[in-house]
Write a protein that holds these residues in place. Structure first.
Motif, PDB file in Angstrom:
ATOM      1  N   ALA A 144      44.156  39.364  39.187  1.00 18.45           N
ATOM      2  CA  ALA A 144      44.204  40.829  39.171  1.00 18.45           C
ATOM      3  C   ALA A 144      42.796  41.411  39.144  1.00 18.45           C
ATOM      4  O   ALA A 144      42.517  42.425  39.790  1.00 18.45           O
ATOM      5  N   ALA A 145      41.888  40.738  38.401  1.00 18.13           N
ATOM      6  CA  ALA A 145      40.515  41.263  38.292  1.00 18.13           C
ATOM      7  C   ALA A 145      39.835  41.270  39.666  1.00 18.13           C
ATOM      8  O   ALA A 145      39.146  42.230  40.029  1.00 18.13           O
ATOM      9  N   ILE A 146      40.056  40.195  40.442  1.00 15.74           N
ATOM     10  CA  ILE A 146      39.447  40.133  41.782  1.00 15.74           C
ATOM     11  C   ILE A 146      40.037  41.246  42.672  1.00 15.74           C
ATOM     12  O   ILE A 146      39.323  41.980  43.351  1.00 15.74           O
ATOM     13  N   ALA A 147      41.363  41.371  42.614  1.00 15.40           N
ATOM     14  CA  ALA A 147      42.029  42.382  43.456  1.00 15.40           C
ATOM     15  C   ALA A 147      41.608  43.793  43.058  1.00 15.40           C
ATOM     16  O   ALA A 147      41.433  44.664  43.910  1.00 15.40           O
ATOM     17  N   ARG A 148      41.426  43.992  41.748  1.00 14.10           N
ATOM     18  CA  ARG A 148      41.026  45.313  41.240  1.00 14.10           C
ATOM     19  C   ARG A 148      39.660  45.692  41.796  1.00 14.10           C
ATOM     20  O   ARG A 148      39.443  46.800  42.257  1.00 14.10           O
ATOM     21  N   ASP A 149      38.754  44.726  41.780  1.00 14.77           N
ATOM     22  CA  ASP A 149      37.400  44.974  42.264  1.00 14.77           C
ATOM     23  C   ASP A 149      37.436  45.326  43.760  1.00 14.77           C
ATOM     24  O   ASP A 149      36.785  46.281  44.213  1.00 14.77           O
ATOM     25  N   LEU A 150      38.223  44.557  44.529  1.00 15.41           N
ATOM     26  CA  LEU A 150      38.310  44.820  45.975  1.00 15.41           C
ATOM     27  C   LEU A 150      38.908  46.202  46.246  1.00 15.41           C
ATOM     28  O   LEU A 150      38.423  46.951  47.097  1.00 15.41           O
ATOM     29  N   SER A 151      39.955  46.523  45.491  1.00 11.03           N
ATOM     30  CA  SER A 151      40.634  47.802  45.692  1.00 11.03           C
ATOM     31  C   SER A 151      39.677  48.957  45.366  1.00 11.03           C
ATOM     32  O   SER A 151      39.652  49.986  46.064  1.00 11.03           O
TER      33      SER A 151
END
Ligand code: HEM
Length: 526
Positions: free
Chosen positions: A251-258
């Motif tokens: 989720a942390a990786i996806a949050r950063d990308l988003s």
């Protein structure tokens, strides 16, 4: 570019468990949920009988073509709405125009929420995204803003010139490397959207902002299903180092990308404005307006989020519809020829089709409609959720029910569309017994009620120009040594919010000798 989680995940709201160290906790939860749901004896809409503990977990269609599975269940229970209960949650699937109108359109005040989706909305931080946003004041403010930008007058005045330029560039690329059709379609869809939204010219499919948006999509796509945290929301408070909490790291990786996806192009717009080099686009228009923004959100964040949704909703959907169109033209050569005859008559061979030709191109316009119906781009739509309990046909629908519109089934209903699996643009012409022709598929393909796609006028216009131009310049056929039927039989459609056909072979060649020079001449004059 809606994230393509499996339909057992986001589109139904019922999630494949990623088995990990939290299985024990899940079992405890199951037992609690079972105890709670046992007392529910209210009459529900027709559907499979729930089993002990798991409810309808094994009855919910999965493994591909879920829309066909839901339609089969609707036939089995002789009902256009089918109800499931899984682990204490409720799912209602709508399979007819009539029920969609009754519930999603007429009772929009009750049916316009979105399901909770802990992983994607809360942990991956997609709550900013209008597509998944819960109903409320903030939603209404974003919705008004996006709808206003993409209303028909704006589309015609502000967006048509961009579409025209990018469709011509697409034709040029397709002439050079016809085998790369899929890449060219993605490039064109991305280029139109990035120009309209941020005034940014996409020169290649490897453009930084496009790559970022694609990374967000791929990240979401690569997920096997939504995690245990969707079943047990309390787990969202587990720290990332806790055994079994790998979902927190993802989720942390996806949050950063988003975050980067919506922030970086917006920053570029602001820097250009500061340097006195503003390019007219949605972002600059919104920044210069006195927007009605709810308390607690800055104008910058509001504009950033309003713009951020456009790529995520518009690029992938348009490209998927155009791939379905290409396949249809191979399988139905007589349709292709009839549309090309109309183009020859109206446009001739000395110029390319334009938006001004549309009224004189009724058959091509029907090809566009049929491309939206034949293989629905979003076969199960985006799930709605009920804001309160409701009654329908004498049965009770609980508050918080996830509601799916089976768009595919609605657009393939034999009582509405004759021989629905055939690609037949003439179905929209008046006929004995159907003086207005069969219903316009746009009435379902773009969803329903207060959540109906705000980009539908934009989408229909960009599809019209691309389809008319492709048909005018190119002939589409199956490769030598195979038949269109064999090609069609080899294609599968993916599950998810956007359904893509798998790769298929084709031949695209200029339709007449002067077609390449025509495209190059128009390109040079742009
Ligand atoms: C062929 C192209 C397209 C198709 C088939 C399509 C289809 C859909 C569908 C089925 C929904 C869900 C509606 C519902 O919940 O009932 C939706 C929502 C949405 N679409 Fe589209 N769409 C397309 C293109 C676009 C484009 C080009 C844009 C942007 C300009 C766009 C923006 C949106 C947004 C923002 C939502 C969320 C609306 C909300 O939740 O209130 N779409 N679309």
């Amino acid at each position: 570019m809606l994230p393509e989680l499996t339909s057992a995940a986001l589109s139904s709201g019922y999630y494949l468990l990623t088995l990990n160290g939290s299985v024990l906790a899940a079992c405890v939860a199951l037992i609690c949920v079972y105890a709670l749901t046992r007392r529910a004896d209210t009459r529900r809409p027709p559907g499979p009988a729930p089993k002990a503990l798991i409810g309808n977990l094994t009855d919910v269609p999965s493994g591909g073509n879920e829309w066909l599975g839901y339609a089969a269940l609707a036939r089995k229970y002789a009902s256009d709405v089918v109800y499931f209960t899984v682990l204490g949650t409720h799912l209602l699937v709508i399979n007819s125009f009539e029920a969609a109108r009754d519930l999603l359109d007429k009772r929009g005040a009750l049916y316009s929420d979105r399901p909770r989706l802990v992983m994607i909305k809360e942990l991956m931080d997609w709550e900013w995204n209008l597509i998944l946003m819960s109903y409320g004041k903030l939603f209404l403010a974003y919705r008004r803003t996006v709808q206003q930008e993409f209303q028909p007058t704006n589309v015609a005045e502000l967006h048509h010139p961009v579409m025209t330029r990018e469709v011509i560039a697409f034709l040029g690329r397709l002439l050079s490397t016809p085998d790369n059709l899929v890449e060219h379609l993605k490039h064109m869809a991305a280029a139109i959207i990035m120009m309209v939204t941020y005034g940014h010219q996409v020169e290649s499919i490897h453009d930084t902002y496009v790559a970022l948006a694609e990374a967000v999509r791929e990240h979401a796509e690569s997920r096997p299903g939504v995690e245990i945290v969707d079943m047990l929301p309390i787990l969202k408070y587990l720290p990332a180092w806790f055994p079994g909490a790998s979902f927190q790291r993802e989720a942390a990786i996806a949050r950063d990308l988003s975050f980067r996806m919506r922030t970086e192009p917006f920053k570029m717009v602001k820097e250009r404005a500061d340097a006195g080099r503003s390019v007219p686009c949605m972002a600059t228009r919104l920044l210069s307006q006195d927007l009605q923004i709810p308390d607690g959100i800055s104008q910058d964040d509001f504009v950033k989020n309003s713009c951020g949704v456009v790529y995520s909703a518009g690029a992938d959907t348009t490209a998927a519809a155009l791939r379905n169109f290409t396949l249809a033209m191979m399988v139905y050569p007589e349709v292709q020829k009839k549309a090309q005859a109309e183009l020859d008559q109206v446009v001739g061979r000395d110029r390319l089709p334009t938006f001004e030709d549309r009224a004189q191109l009724p058959y091509v316009s029907k090809v566009v409609k049929e491309s939206l119906r034949w293989k629905a781009v979003s076969p199960l739509g985006v799930p709605h959720a009920t804001l309160d309990r409701d009654e329908y046909q004498g049965a009770s629908i609980p508050k918080g029910t996830t509601v799916l519109a089976n768009i595919y089934a609605i657009l393939h209903d034999k009582s509405v569309y004759f021989s629905p699996d055939s690609f037949n643009p003439d179905r929209y012409s008046p006929s004995p017994g159907k003086p207005e022709g069969e219903p316009d598929p746009a009435r379902a393909a773009f969803g329903f009620g207060r959540r109906i796609c705000p980009g539908r006028f934009f989408a229909e216009d960009s599809l019209f120009l691309t389809i008319a131009s492709m048909l005018h310049v190119f002939a589409i056929s199956p490769p030598e040594g195979t038949t269109a039927t064999k090609v069609y039989d080899s294609v599968k459609w993916s599950s998810g919010l956007v359904s893509h056909p798998t790769a298929f072979p084709f031949i695209i060649t200029p339709r007449f000798d002067t077609a390449p020079s025509l495209v190059h001449a128009v390109q040079a004059s742009c």
